[in-house]
Design a protein around this motif. Structure first.
Motif, PDB file in Angstrom:
ATOM      1  N   UNK A 112      -0.322  -7.407   7.769  1.00 38.22           N
ATOM      2  CA  UNK A 112       0.453  -7.867   6.626  1.00 38.22           C
ATOM      3  C   UNK A 112       1.941  -7.973   6.928  1.00 38.22           C
ATOM      4  N   UNK A 113       2.635  -8.679   6.037  1.00 37.46           N
ATOM      5  CA  UNK A 113       4.071  -8.898   6.207  1.00 37.46           C
ATOM      6  C   UNK A 113       4.880  -7.626   6.164  1.00 37.46           C
ATOM      7  N   UNK A 114       4.307  -6.526   5.651  1.00 37.77           N
ATOM      8  CA  UNK A 114       5.016  -5.256   5.644  1.00 37.77           C
ATOM      9  C   UNK A 114       5.013  -4.546   6.974  1.00 37.77           C
ATOM     10  N   UNK A 142       3.364  -6.100  16.080  1.00 37.47           N
ATOM     11  CA  UNK A 142       2.120  -6.802  16.300  1.00 37.47           C
ATOM     12  C   UNK A 142       1.060  -5.826  16.780  1.00 37.47           C
ATOM     13  N   UNK A 143      -0.202  -6.253  16.784  1.00 41.28           N
ATOM     14  CA  UNK A 143      -1.295  -5.396  17.232  1.00 41.28           C
ATOM     15  C   UNK A 143      -2.269  -6.192  18.081  1.00 41.28           C
ATOM     16  N   UNK A 187       1.925   3.916   9.101  1.00 44.65           N
ATOM     17  CA  UNK A 187       1.843   3.214  10.391  1.00 44.65           C
ATOM     18  C   UNK A 187       2.727   1.982  10.408  1.00 44.65           C
ATOM     19  N   UNK A 188       3.269   1.666  11.587  1.00 43.10           N
ATOM     20  CA  UNK A 188       4.085   0.469  11.724  1.00 43.10           C
ATOM     21  C   UNK A 188       3.265  -0.782  11.450  1.00 43.10           C
ATOM     22  N   UNK A 189       1.977  -0.715  11.767  1.00 49.27           N
ATOM     23  CA  UNK A 189       1.085  -1.855  11.521  1.00 49.27           C
ATOM     24  C   UNK A 189       0.355  -1.642  10.203  1.00 49.27           C
ATOM     25  N   UNK A 190       0.573  -2.533   9.231  1.00 45.21           N
ATOM     26  CA  UNK A 190      -0.091  -2.459   7.937  1.00 45.21           C
ATOM     27  C   UNK A 190      -1.287  -3.420   7.962  1.00 45.21           C
ATOM     28  N   UNK A 191      -2.443  -2.895   8.271  1.00 43.22           N
ATOM     29  CA  UNK A 191      -3.634  -3.735   8.415  1.00 43.22           C
ATOM     30  C   UNK A 191      -4.437  -3.754   7.121  1.00 43.22           C
ATOM     31  N   UNK A 192      -5.013  -4.919   6.820  1.00 43.71           N
ATOM     32  CA  UNK A 192      -5.826  -5.093   5.620  1.00 43.71           C
ATOM     33  C   UNK A 192      -7.110  -5.814   6.012  1.00 43.71           C
ATOM     34  N   UNK A 237      -2.563   3.899  18.287  1.00 43.76           N
ATOM     35  CA  UNK A 237      -3.826   3.394  17.758  1.00 43.76           C
ATOM     36  C   UNK A 237      -3.787   3.385  16.236  1.00 43.76           C
ATOM     37  N   UNK A 238      -4.154   2.260  15.635  1.00 44.32           N
ATOM     38  CA  UNK A 238      -4.230   2.128  14.182  1.00 44.32           C
ATOM     39  C   UNK A 238      -5.645   1.656  13.835  1.00 44.32           C
ATOM     40  N   UNK A 239      -6.354   2.451  13.036  1.00 40.98           N
ATOM     41  CA  UNK A 239      -7.735   2.146  12.672  1.00 40.98           C
ATOM     42  C   UNK A 239      -7.865   2.045  11.155  1.00 40.98           C
ATOM     43  N   UNK A 240      -8.559   1.010  10.688  1.00 47.03           N
ATOM     44  CA  UNK A 240      -8.838   0.865   9.263  1.00 47.03           C
ATOM     45  C   UNK A 240     -10.335   0.666   9.077  1.00 47.03           C
ATOM     46  N   UNK A 241     -10.838   1.075   7.915  1.00 49.19           N
ATOM     47  CA  UNK A 241     -12.261   0.918   7.604  1.00 49.19           C
ATOM     48  C   UNK A 241     -12.417   0.259   6.244  1.00 49.19           C
ATOM     49  N   UNK A 242     -13.567  -0.337   6.037  1.00 48.09           N
ATOM     50  CA  UNK A 242     -13.859  -0.993   4.759  1.00 48.09           C
ATOM     51  C   UNK A 242     -15.357  -0.852   4.470  1.00 48.09           C
ATOM     52  N   UNK A 243     -15.747  -0.150   3.387  1.00 45.69           N
ATOM     53  CA  UNK A 243     -17.169   0.010   3.072  1.00 45.69           C
ATOM     54  C   UNK A 243     -17.846  -1.324   2.765  1.00 45.69           C
ATOM     55  N   UNK A 244     -19.120  -1.434   3.149  1.00 45.55           N
ATOM     56  CA  UNK A 244     -19.923  -2.624   2.884  1.00 45.55           C
ATOM     57  C   UNK A 244     -21.323  -2.157   2.478  1.00 45.55           C
ATOM     58  N   UNK A 245     -21.831  -2.679   1.375  1.00 46.82           N
ATOM     59  CA  UNK A 245     -23.195  -2.357   0.947  1.00 46.82           C
ATOM     60  C   UNK A 245     -24.063  -3.604   1.083  1.00 46.82           C
ATOM     61  N   UNK A 246     -25.220  -3.453   1.750  1.00 48.57           N
ATOM     62  CA  UNK A 246     -26.154  -4.570   1.920  1.00 48.57           C
ATOM     63  C   UNK A 246     -27.502  -4.155   1.337  1.00 48.57           C
ATOM     64  N   UNK A 247     -28.052  -4.999   0.465  1.00 47.34           N
ATOM     65  CA  UNK A 247     -29.348  -4.731  -0.160  1.00 47.34           C
ATOM     66  C   UNK A 247     -30.400  -5.528   0.599  1.00 47.34           C
ATOM     67  N   UNK A 248     -31.128  -4.879   1.495  1.00 45.03           N
ATOM     68  CA  UNK A 248     -32.138  -5.545   2.322  1.00 45.03           C
ATOM     69  C   UNK A 248     -33.444  -5.636   1.544  1.00 45.03           C
TER      70      UNK A 248
END
Length: 420
Positions: free
Chosen positions: A59-61, A65-66, A28-33, A126-137
């Motif tokens: 990112x700079x790569x 813009x988005x 993708x043209x947009x490198x999202x982190x 459209x550019x979509x990124x995901x990031x896992x998150x674990x929460x201990x309730x």
């Protein structure tokens, strides 16, 4: 210390024109982190507000813009959305923004969630990124976690590694630029099999003197030192699995000190090296004395040898294999090598629109069969002698996993469970 985080990427293999070299999916043209994920409080009580703070960077790569259209915190299993926000502004190349989402959980336990960031670049893509998150309730006890410190292992590509993470393995001389630089050797990252070993501390005391000991059924491997892991955080080290050419079960045991006690936790990884695959390139089709000859290269861009490869003409209402080359035994194709093939067919020139070409082969001991429908446009020998130029079949046939249909070619694949 970093907060819990794991990155994910996907790989797409496409079909290109004959003049092109087969390549991996377009970047993708947009490198999202998505980074710096923080959960507050680290172990919330049921019913209390939980806030997830994170940073989204273009990112700079990137070359565009988005606009950040939507962010959401959702369940990774069933997609239930716990919190979301929309129309959050724009990010130019090199910009970042820190955002937060808040929610509450009714029940105690481990919540396997992910952050989803949906954007649109300047070209409307459209550019979509995901990031896992674990929460201990409810904390460790309420969540049913019996060991305060746990270890997890999974294979990763260098592109999945955060810039602030310490890469403790040697990627080799050809691996420059793998962490977002300007190297033109981007495909080299696929040749670096890394295992990310992540030690997570769900307890209330810092885990000190953490050491990860990898081993197989036959040998113990060099140990890996991990920095101290504070409560509610995770730390990672990277294991180079390049020595394993065959599928291997690897055990990772993390030993650590809590107070004056020495404890350990372990996990196993069923490591499978990248397999070989078959790609058909430089395909040509000619007609002589009523027989159509299809020629091309059977190439192996994968990371392992392909064995027993056979290229054959498929049979349809208007096409059938013909003497002298109904099928061509290619045999073994080493990694990054190719073998020339030619097969012949009788074709109903008035009605045929495609010619099916089938490849069977063994990759890592498993049999595969792949078929591609080539657009029928044979050039006669007389046409070539009269000055005809160019390849009449405008397609490079990719016999791979995910595909993009182009140039009038359709591809199907199946893994063989047995042959008659």
């Amino acid at each position: 210390m970093k907060r819990l985080h794991i990155l994910a990427v996907s790989l797409l293999v496409g079909i290109a024109l004959a003049a092109a070299v087969p390549a991996a999916a377009d970047v993708p043209d947009a490198r999202l982190v998505v980074s710096d994920v923080t959960v507050t409080p680290a172990a919330p009580d049921p019913g209390n507000t939980t806030t997830v703070e994170f940073t989204v960077a273009n990112s700079g790569g990137s070359t565009t813009g988005v606009a950040v259209d939507r962010v959401a915190l959702r369940n990774r299993t069933d997609g239930t959305v716990h919190a979301e926000a929309s129309r959050l502004g724009a990010l130019s190349v090199g910009d970042d923004v820190t955002l937060e989402l808040s929610t509450a959980f009714d029940d105690a336990g481990v919540k396997d969630l992910e952050l989803v960031v949906e954007t649109e670049d300047e070209d409307g893509e459209t550019v979509t990124v995901t990031r896992p998150v674990m929460i201990v309730v409810g904390g460790v006890d309420a969540a049913g976690i019996t060991d305060d410190v746990q270890v997890d292992a999974r294979t990763v590509l260098p592109s999945e590694i955060d810039e602030d993470e310490q890469l403790n393995v040697d990627l080799g001389a050809d691996a420059s630029g793998l962490l977002g630089g300007d190297s033109e050797e981007d495909d080299e990252e696929l040749r670096t099999p890394l295992v990310r070993v992540e030690v997570t501390n769900f307890g209330t005391a810092t885990a000190r003197d953490v050491v990860v000991a990898p081993s197989t059924a036959n040998e113990s491997l060099a140990r890996l030192a991990v920095v101290d892991v504070a409560p509610g955080t995770a730390e990672s080290v990277f294991f180079d699995a390049g020595r394993f050419d065959d599928p291997t079960t690897i055990t990772f045991e993390a030993s650590y000190t809590l107070g004056t006690d020495r404890n350990a936790s372990e996990t196993t990884l069923e490591y499978r090296p990248n397999r070989g695959e078959v790609v058909l390139t430089d395909v040509d089709m000619t007609l002589e004395d009523g027989t159509v000859t299809v020629t091309g290269n059977a190439a192996n861009p994968g990371l392992g040898a392909v064995n027993g490869a056979i290229v054959s003409i498929g049979e349809t209402e208007y096409v059938e294999p013909a003497y002298p080359a109904r099928e061509y035994f290619v045999g073994t194709i080493p990694e990054s090598e190719f073998v020339r093939f030619d097969v012949t067919a009788d074709v109903d020139h008035a009605n045929a629109t495609t010619v099916p070409l089938t490849v069977t082969y063994l990759a890592d001991g498993d049999p595969y069969e792949r078929t591609v429908e080539l657009e029928y446009d044979a050039r006669s020998e007389s046409d070539e002698s009269d000055g005809g130029s160019g390849v009449p079949l405008s397609v490079v046939a990719v016999i791979g996993g995910s595909v993009v249909i182009a140039g009038g070619a359709a591809l199907s694949r199946r893994r063989l469970r047995g042959r008659d």
